[in-house]
Design a protein around this motif. Structure first.
Motif, PDB file in Angstrom:
ATOM      1  N   GLN A 108     -17.861  44.404  48.600  1.00 20.21           N
ATOM      2  CA  GLN A 108     -18.022  44.907  47.326  1.00 20.21           C
ATOM      3  C   GLN A 108     -17.541  46.347  47.580  1.00 20.21           C
ATOM      4  N   SER A 155     -18.346  41.999  41.601  1.00 24.64           N
ATOM      5  CA  SER A 155     -16.972  40.998  41.233  1.00 24.64           C
ATOM      6  C   SER A 155     -17.429  40.542  39.927  1.00 24.64           C
ATOM      7  N   VAL A 160     -10.782  39.120  39.489  1.00 23.69           N
ATOM      8  CA  VAL A 160     -10.223  38.123  40.611  1.00 23.69           C
ATOM      9  C   VAL A 160      -8.918  37.414  40.068  1.00 23.69           C
TER      10      VAL A 160
END
Length: 195
Positions: A108, A155, A160
């Motif tokens: 993280q 996230s 991503v």
């Protein structure tokens, strides 16, 4: 938290995390042919040790010397299958196109640092190799439990995807639900194959 903070956290208890591998790592890698793997920010090594037990040769990187010692203790005499190194994932430069699997599990970081790690991971995996990220999803702040309470380090599938789509084809991109006692945690799970 910096490496010293993590060292203190690891020293405070026998194990911070379970010895069992992460459920999403098991689900997403069990069908893969073992080869060479890179576990970035490996912590105490639960995923690295599990992968090694399935025939993988694993480079496990973590910035906590205490965590790296725990990995080596867990490996014991079979230190050819796991090589653990003290290194900061934000500064570590892996060998390019050298890995069949690059794993990032619950690392993280602020967005800029995480973007650099995701780009480095993409360079480290060979064409046809697998990238896998598992992280505390930003949705936990309103709908789940667990993980940091700082939205800047959580996230998301979108983040991503944006980092990996230029170099890889996404196979799995989901917010997965993980039971935590009576509650539920939300995890970002993204698996991609390098083009």
């Amino acid at each position: 938290m910096d490496a010293d903070d993590w060292d203190e956290r690891y020293r405070a208890v026998e194990r911070v995390w379970s010895v069992e591998p992460n459920r999403w790592v098991v689900r997403e890698t069990s069908a893969l042919e073992p080869g060479r793997a890179l576990d970035l920010a490996a912590g105490e090594g639960r995923n690295a040790v599990w992968l090694a037990g399935r025939g993988w040769r694993v480079d496990a990187i973590d910035f906590s010397p205490v965590a790296v010692r725990r990995i080596m203790d867990a490996v014991g005499s079979d230190q050819k299958s796991v090589r653990a190194t003290v290194a900061d994932a934000t500064r570590y430069i892996p060998e390019e196109a050298a890995y069949d699997l690059v794993l990032i599990s619950y690392l993280q970081l602020p967005r800029q640092d995480m973007a650099a790690v995701l780009a480095s991971a993409c360079r480290a995996v060979r064409p046809g190799g697998t990238l896998l990220l598992v992280g505390h999803d930003a949705g936990n702040l309103e709908h789940g439990t667990g993980g940091p309470k700082d939205a800047r380090v959580l996230s998301s599938v979108e983040f991503v995807r944006e980092a990996w789509e230029p170099c890889a084809d996404l196979v799995v991109a989901e917010v997965a639900h993980r039971p935590v006692g009576e509650a539920e945690a939300l995890d970002t799970v993204v698996r991609a194959v390098r083009r």
